[in-house]
Write an enzyme that holds these catalytic residues in place. Structure first.
Site, short mmCIF file in Angstrom:
data_model
loop_
_atom_site.label_atom_id
_atom_site.label_comp_id
_atom_site.label_asym_id
_atom_site.label_seq_id
_atom_site.Cartn_x
_atom_site.Cartn_y
_atom_site.Cartn_z
N LYS A 184 0.69 -1.40 -0.14
CA LYS A 184 0.48 -0.01 0.18
C LYS A 184 1.20 1.35 -0.09
CE LYS A 184 -3.27 2.38 0.24
NZ LYS A 184 -3.63 4.17 1.36
N HIS A 187 2.15 1.88 -3.36
CA HIS A 187 1.11 2.56 -4.09
C HIS A 187 0.71 4.23 -3.94
CE1 HIS A 187 -3.02 3.72 -3.98
NE2 HIS A 187 -3.91 3.54 -4.92
N ASN A 188 1.33 4.44 -2.17
CA ASN A 188 0.95 5.88 -2.52
C ASN A 188 2.28 6.43 -3.04
OD1 ASN A 188 -1.40 4.58 -1.09
ND2 ASN A 188 -1.06 6.26 0.54
N GLU A 191 1.74 6.75 -6.79
CA GLU A 191 0.28 7.97 -6.90
C GLU A 191 1.24 9.07 -7.27
OE1 GLU A 191 -2.72 7.02 -4.57
OE2 GLU A 191 -3.27 9.15 -3.74
P1 NBP Z 1 -9.85 8.66 10.99
O1 NBP Z 1 -8.00 8.02 9.95
O2 NBP Z 1 -9.72 10.23 10.53
O3 NBP Z 1 -9.94 7.89 11.97
C1 NBP Z 1 -10.69 8.36 12.84
C2 NBP Z 1 -11.20 7.22 13.68
O4 NBP Z 1 -9.96 6.35 14.84
C3 NBP Z 1 -12.31 7.48 14.63
O5 NBP Z 1 -12.83 5.72 15.28
C4 NBP Z 1 -11.76 7.98 16.26
O6 NBP Z 1 -12.09 7.37 17.51
C5 NBP Z 1 -10.76 6.68 16.27
N1 NBP Z 1 -9.41 7.24 17.04
C6 NBP Z 1 -8.61 7.98 16.97
BR1 NBP Z 1 -8.80 9.71 15.89
N2 NBP Z 1 -7.97 8.78 17.94
C7 NBP Z 1 -8.01 7.11 18.63
C8 NBP Z 1 -7.46 6.41 19.91
N3 NBP Z 1 -6.46 7.61 20.21
N4 NBP Z 1 -8.05 5.43 20.09
C9 NBP Z 1 -8.87 4.92 19.59
N5 NBP Z 1 -9.19 5.68 19.16
C10 NBP Z 1 -9.02 6.61 18.24
O7 NBP Z 1 -10.28 8.37 10.11
P2 NBP Z 1 -10.60 8.27 8.81
O8 NBP Z 1 -10.29 9.02 7.43
O9 NBP Z 1 -11.67 7.15 8.98
O10 NBP Z 1 -9.17 6.44 8.14
C11 NBP Z 1 -9.50 5.63 8.85
C12 NBP Z 1 -8.33 4.97 8.97
O11 NBP Z 1 -8.09 4.56 7.43
C13 NBP Z 1 -7.05 6.14 8.84
O12 NBP Z 1 -5.77 4.97 9.31
C14 NBP Z 1 -6.60 6.56 7.86
O13 NBP Z 1 -5.21 6.59 7.04
C15 NBP Z 1 -6.95 5.15 6.35
N6 NBP Z 1 -7.44 5.92 5.09
C16 NBP Z 1 -7.69 6.66 5.47
C17 NBP Z 1 -8.66 7.00 4.11
C18 NBP Z 1 -9.44 8.19 3.39
O14 NBP Z 1 -9.72 8.71 2.26
N7 NBP Z 1 -9.75 8.92 4.55
C19 NBP Z 1 -7.87 6.10 2.71
C20 NBP Z 1 -7.05 4.87 2.66
C21 NBP Z 1 -7.03 4.59 4.03
P3 NBP Z 1 -13.15 8.49 17.90
O15 NBP Z 1 -14.29 8.94 17.12
O16 NBP Z 1 -13.20 8.22 18.56
O17 NBP Z 1 -13.00 10.39 18.15
#
Ligand code: NBP
Length: 484
Positions: A184, A187-188, A191
């Site tokens: 992955k 991949h990035n 990108e």
């Molecule tokens: P985020 O990366 O914004 O993470 C939000 C989630 O992490 C929420 O459930 C939050 O809980 C939880 N969280 C955080 Br912030 N700090 C925490 C902690 N200390 N302990 C436990 N839970 C914690 O969400 P996302 O954008 O949906 O991405 C999720 C993952 O997928 C990330 O690793 C991201 O890099 C990856 N990703 C994202 C994309 C994209 O396009 N966004 C694409 C591909 C991969 P809470 O609700 O209680 O704050």
């Protein structure tokens, strides 16, 4: 609730919510959980209303609602949050249960987590998930790696929800421990390279050919019908013609300072660690760094002169644009060849058995670098799974031979015109270096021996390392041998 869930998903932000809905669409029962537990009720009452999705009030509650072996997937912020959940889950799980991390974790963390969980008789999967929000909802590219015993248990879910390309899922088992997150990461990195290459082509069309944004958009649309057919060319064609509410092109109003979240940098760092010449991706990361020095560039632009404007005259615009298309295509081939070289180096270093054709297929759909071109890479590895370098495959060899004259003409023009093209140029430098039987590294070896007595190897005596007293009379090769 009598029915047990097929999988639990922790993390109800953008990615988690959409993956849960995708799993639900494919007939899987998902149990949703989140650190801030109120978000579970909100999700069930809104986005998940009318679905088979269930929720949990605590991790204990969540674990009790799962079929065995239990499968728990996390889509939470990469880093400490992943370790925090793993620590809480371990005492609640049994031997053979599976913890899956679908976030953008560093592959070194995934190697550590796989080893630590396997030592506790649990299985770990670190999976690359690409395609953003839209991909998560309707078909991401999934790159799972980790404990091989986990794969048969998660395969139906992962391949069920993944994007499909020509009917085949863009998801397959990548390899052991951190291999999924490594792939992955590459991949990035690719990108980053693809994006920078397209930017350079647009810059050349604007400042060498003198085209406006709508004309550039039309060229990209044409390119998207052929060998360069890809998501990134398609969206850039849209971006170039997009007009703001005042009728002006929005792209011209955006500050020319590119952001980055780090995966391109990690790829370049890994390439340095592996000793792999990943020059194009490295240049794409540095191009973003240079772009972000906006204030310094503004100052320098007033003091440092380039060539006189309009020094290059394009007599045959159509031919130049075709040369540019070939330059872009050839550079893209170099970038992917370098990316696969890096993965091959990492596979050797970490003892992974990577399926390179499968990786090309995983990227064929559902992710940002999806393109027709990846189909050709898949074919190359299907023809020869042990292919040493993509450039040595007949299809890519012929393609690059066909493109190189146009590629060289374009780069000659941009150098004369003073247009920066770090990726197009470094790709050609790599090509010329890779195809050279002899490069001037003999002089480097002599320099190293001169100032540091580092020794060198004679072509006539392979394996023998000798030192010369370069400042002594006659500069004779000494008879003493050194261990290099
Ligand atoms: P985020 O990366 O914004 O993470 C939000 C989630 O992490 C929420 O459930 C939050 O809980 C939880 N969280 C955080 Br912030 N700090 C925490 C902690 N200390 N302990 C436990 N839970 C914690 O969400 P996302 O954008 O949906 O991405 C999720 C993952 O997928 C990330 O690793 C991201 O890099 C990856 N990703 C994202 C994309 C994209 O396009 N966004 C694409 C591909 C991969 P809470 O609700 O209680 O704050």
């Amino acid at each position: 609730m009598d029915k047990k869930a097929d999988i639990a998903l922790i993390g109800l932000a953008v990615m988690g919510q959409n993956l849960i809905l995708n799993m639900n669409d494919h007939g899987f029962v998902v149990c949703a959980f989140n650190r801030t537990v109120e978000k579970v009720d909100h999700f069930l009452a809104n986005e998940a209303k009318g679905t088979k999705i269930i929720g949990a009030k605590s991790l204990e509650d969540m674990v009790s609602k799962l079929k065995k072996p239990r499968k728990v997937m996390m889509l939470v912020k990469a880093g400490a949050a992943v370790d925090a959940f793993i620590d809480k889950l371990v005492p609640l799980l049994e031997a053979g249960d599976i913890i899956i991390d679908g976030g953008n974790s560093e592959y070194t963390d995934s190697i550590r987590r796989a080893k630590s969980l396997e030592a506790k008789n649990l299985l770990f999967v670190g999976s690359g998930v690409s395609g953003g929000e839209e991909g998560a909802r309707y078909g991401p590219s999934l790159m799972p790696g980790g404990s091989p015993k986990a794969w048969p248990h998660i395969k139906p879910i992962f391949q069920g929800i993944a994007a499909k390309s020509d009917g085949e899922p863009c998801c397959d088992w990548v390899g052991e421990d951190g291999a999924g997150h490594y792939v992955k990461m590459v991949h990035n990195g690719i990108e980053y390279g693809d994006m920078q290459l397209i930017c350079e082509a647009c810059h050349i069309m604007k400042d060498v050919v003198g085209m406006n944004n709508d004309e550039i958009s039309q060229v990209l649309t044409e390119w998207n019908k052929g060998e360069l057919d890809s998501f990134l060319i398609e969206i850039t064609a849209d971006i170039m013609k997009f007009r703001d509410t005042d009728g002006l092109h929005l792209v011209d109003k955006i500050k020319d300072a590119a952001g980055q979240k780090g995966t391109g940098k990690w790829t370049a760092i890994s390439a340095l660690d592996q000793g792999m010449p990943l020059t194009l991706i490295g240049e794409s990361v540095f191009a973003r760094c240079l772009s972000s020095l906006k204030d310094e560039r503004v100052t320098a632009s007033k003091q440092l002169k380039g060539p006189t404007q309009g020094v290059v005259k394009i007599d045959d615009k159509k031919k130049f644009i075709e040369d540019l298309r070939q330059a872009l295509y050839a550079s893209k081939i170099i970038s992917y060849a370098q990316g696969f070289m890096l993965m091959r180096g990492a596979a050797k270093a970490y003892n992974w058995d990577l399926n390179y054709g499968g990786i090309a297929l995983m990227w064929r759909g559902g992710c940002i670098i999806r393109s027709a071109f990846l189909g050709e890479i898949k074919k190359a590895f299907a023809k020869n799974p042990k292919l040493e370098n993509l450039l040595l495959d007949d299809f890519f060899k012929v393609a690059i031979h066909k493109c190189q004259d146009g590629w060289r003409r374009v780069l000659s023009a941009v150098v004369l015109q003073g247009i920066p093209t770090p990726c197009l140029s470094s790709a050609l430098a790599f090509y010329d270096g890779y195809r050279s039987e002899r490069v001037p590294a003999n002089i480097i070896q002599a320099q190293r021996d001169y100032f540091g007595a580092h020794t060198y190897e004679l072509l006539s005596e392979p394996g023998k390392h000798v030192h010369t007293n370069w400042t002594g009379r006659g500069g004779q090769v000494s008879s003493s041998s050194y261990n290099a």
